[in-house]
Design a protein around this motif. Structure first.
Motif, mmCIF file in Angstrom:
data_model
loop_
_atom_site.group_PDB
_atom_site.id
_atom_site.type_symbol
_atom_site.label_atom_id
_atom_site.label_comp_id
_atom_site.label_asym_id
_atom_site.label_seq_id
_atom_site.Cartn_x
_atom_site.Cartn_y
_atom_site.Cartn_z
ATOM 1 N N THR A 128 -48.655 -16.917 -20.479
ATOM 2 C CA THR A 128 -47.590 -16.540 -21.412
ATOM 3 C C THR A 128 -46.418 -17.512 -21.360
ATOM 4 O O THR A 128 -45.942 -18.000 -22.384
ATOM 5 N N SER A 129 -45.945 -17.809 -20.151
ATOM 6 C CA SER A 129 -44.780 -18.681 -20.000
ATOM 7 C C SER A 129 -45.065 -20.087 -20.501
ATOM 8 O O SER A 129 -44.232 -20.687 -21.204
ATOM 9 N N LEU A 130 -46.210 -20.636 -20.161
ATOM 10 C CA LEU A 130 -46.529 -22.004 -20.580
ATOM 11 C C LEU A 130 -46.780 -22.078 -22.085
ATOM 12 O O LEU A 130 -46.424 -23.072 -22.722
ATOM 13 N N MET A 131 -47.375 -21.045 -22.664
ATOM 14 C CA MET A 131 -47.604 -21.050 -24.108
ATOM 15 C C MET A 131 -46.271 -21.080 -24.853
ATOM 16 O O MET A 131 -46.083 -21.876 -25.785
ATOM 17 N N LEU A 268 -39.913 -29.563 -20.810
ATOM 18 C CA LEU A 268 -40.819 -28.429 -20.668
ATOM 19 C C LEU A 268 -40.501 -27.570 -19.444
ATOM 20 O O LEU A 268 -40.410 -26.340 -19.563
ATOM 21 N N PRO A 269 -40.333 -28.144 -18.234
ATOM 22 C CA PRO A 269 -39.977 -27.266 -17.108
ATOM 23 C C PRO A 269 -38.639 -26.576 -17.290
ATOM 24 O O PRO A 269 -38.449 -25.455 -16.798
ATOM 25 N N ASN A 270 -37.706 -27.202 -17.998
ATOM 26 C CA ASN A 270 -36.426 -26.537 -18.279
ATOM 27 C C ASN A 270 -36.635 -25.309 -19.160
ATOM 28 O O ASN A 270 -35.997 -24.264 -18.956
ATOM 29 N N PHE A 271 -37.518 -25.428 -20.140
ATOM 30 C CA PHE A 271 -37.805 -24.281 -21.004
ATOM 31 C C PHE A 271 -38.568 -23.197 -20.253
ATOM 32 O O PHE A 271 -38.408 -22.005 -20.548
ATOM 33 N N VAL A 272 -39.404 -23.586 -19.296
ATOM 34 C CA VAL A 272 -40.115 -22.597 -18.482
ATOM 35 C C VAL A 272 -39.119 -21.743 -17.701
ATOM 36 O O VAL A 272 -39.205 -20.509 -17.686
ATOM 37 N N THR A 273 -38.170 -22.397 -17.046
ATOM 38 C CA THR A 273 -37.182 -21.644 -16.265
ATOM 39 C C THR A 273 -36.246 -20.844 -17.167
ATOM 40 O O THR A 273 -35.838 -19.728 -16.803
ATOM 41 N N GLY A 316 -42.852 -16.729 -7.266
ATOM 42 C CA GLY A 316 -41.816 -17.669 -6.848
ATOM 43 C C GLY A 316 -42.387 -19.016 -6.446
ATOM 44 O O GLY A 316 -41.928 -20.071 -6.920
ATOM 45 N N VAL A 317 -43.396 -19.007 -5.585
ATOM 46 C CA VAL A 317 -43.984 -20.263 -5.117
ATOM 47 C C VAL A 317 -44.675 -20.995 -6.258
ATOM 48 O O VAL A 317 -44.576 -22.225 -6.379
ATOM 49 N N SER A 318 -45.376 -20.253 -7.123
ATOM 50 C CA SER A 318 -46.090 -20.914 -8.218
ATOM 51 C C SER A 318 -45.112 -21.599 -9.175
ATOM 52 O O SER A 318 -45.366 -22.729 -9.620
ATOM 53 N N MET A 319 -43.976 -20.962 -9.470
ATOM 54 C CA MET A 319 -43.006 -21.596 -10.364
ATOM 55 C C MET A 319 -42.344 -22.795 -9.701
ATOM 56 O O MET A 319 -42.132 -23.833 -10.345
#
Length: 343
Positions: A128-131, A268-273, A316-319
């Protein structure tokens, strides 16, 4: 002693050995390497970049194959084990076994309360988050290209108008606007009296992050285009009768690939967080839809904090791993394009 001729296109000349007819370049013949090939060679030598690319690719692969993994695993993220197998939980809804009920049957344990399987919820949450974040990144990149390159190439009134728009959008406090605007955007699609469907929340997350996410990339591409439009090869293209559209496609865009690709790996990682933060605050994805931020919100509840602290460990660890790997990948891509840069 004469030096070997230079390769066309600015590539690095490579003189190869003698060969038979049809077997490759002859003695003294030069094989040119394109900038893209040189970039790829430099990137492959960067072990940190290669490992980071593998980690990032694994996350995307897990998200893409989440339904298949769930089927092989034999469980899904929507099963409420607190109702189906109440013997696994105590009266407070906490798994009886230690560490959240981690076992050979439930690899990452069970979620306190409803009793969702944590492993399947995590992989679907990654999906969901990556999509959402990938969709926002693509929309931001396209908007940045259109507005940034247009402003830089046309100049004049177009540059002034787009520049002031960028300045105005950058002045908006993004995080506060995210929180305040999400309910407003959702209310445009659904009545406040009705339950909000998940797809409406997804669309709202994409729209809000896109509206406030394209300006930095647009400004970078504007500056790069401004420096390119006065170059000799652009003037030569104009003199030859090439249209503005052809000049942008054939001359401008290939020369802004470097900042475009590097900035995309940071966006992309900024949008994930950001998406996870909105879901954590309750204005993004909510239960029962799996999501990284929603899992953080669940982990911060009193029931989980007091009885199963290990639940926070998995999202937490996965992110952390994903964000660090993507940032390192961005550094490696930048260094591969510009070998003179120092990390």
């Amino acid at each position: 002693m004469t030096s070997p001729p230079k390769a066309e296109g600015g590539g690095t000349p490579v003189v190869v050995g003698e060969r038979e007819p049809g077997e490759g370049p002859a003695v003294g013949q030069v094989e040119g390497r394109s900038p893209g090939r040189l970039m790829w060679i430099r990137f492959k030598r960067d072990r940190v970049g290669v490992v980071s690319a593998f980690v990032v690719g694994s996350f995307f692969l897990i998200g893409l194959l989440a339904p298949l993994i769930s089927r092989v695993y034999g469980k899904n993220p929507s099963t409420v084990y607190a109702d189906e197998r109440p013997e696994l939980f105590d009266s407070a809804g906490v798994p009886v076994q230690p560490n959240g009920g981690i076992s050979g049957e439930f690899w990452f344990g069970l979620e306190p309360g409803n009793g969702y399987d944590v492993f399947t919820k995590l992989i679907y949450g990654i999906r969901t988050s990556l999509m959402i974040s990938l969709t926002v990144t693509v929309a931001v990149v396209l908007t940045g290209i259109v507005l940034g390159v247009t402003a830089g190439y046309l100049g004049g009134k177009a540059d002034f108008a787009i520049g002031r728009l960028i300045d105005f959008m950058l002045a908006i406090p993004a995080q506060l606007f995210f929180i305040a605007s999400m309910p407003v955007v959702v209310s445009l699609f659904v009545s406040p009296r009705d339950e909000t469907p998940t797809y409406v929340r997804v669309v709202a997350l994409i729209v809000v992050q896109w509206l406030l996410g394209w300006m930095s990339l647009g400004r970078i591409l504007r500056g790069a285009t401004l420096s390119l439009r006065e170059r000799e090869f652009i003037e030569a293209a104009r003199v030859s009768g090439a249209t503005s559209g052809r000049i942008i496609r054939k001359e401008i865009l290939p020369n802004v690939v470097t900042p475009l690709l590097v900035q995309s790996t940071y966006l992309l990682p900024n949008f994930v967080t950001a998406e996870a933060a909105l879901s954590f605050l309750g204005v993004g994805i909510v239960e029962p839809t799996p999501d990284w931020g929603q899992m953080f919100a669940k982990a911060s509840t009193e029931l989980v904090l007091q009885n199963d602290i290990t639940y926070m460990f998995f999202p937490g660890v996965s992110m952390i791993i994903f964000v660090i790997a993507f940032n390192l990948l961005g550094d490696s891509v930048r260094d591969a394009f510009d070998p003179k840069s120092a990390r």
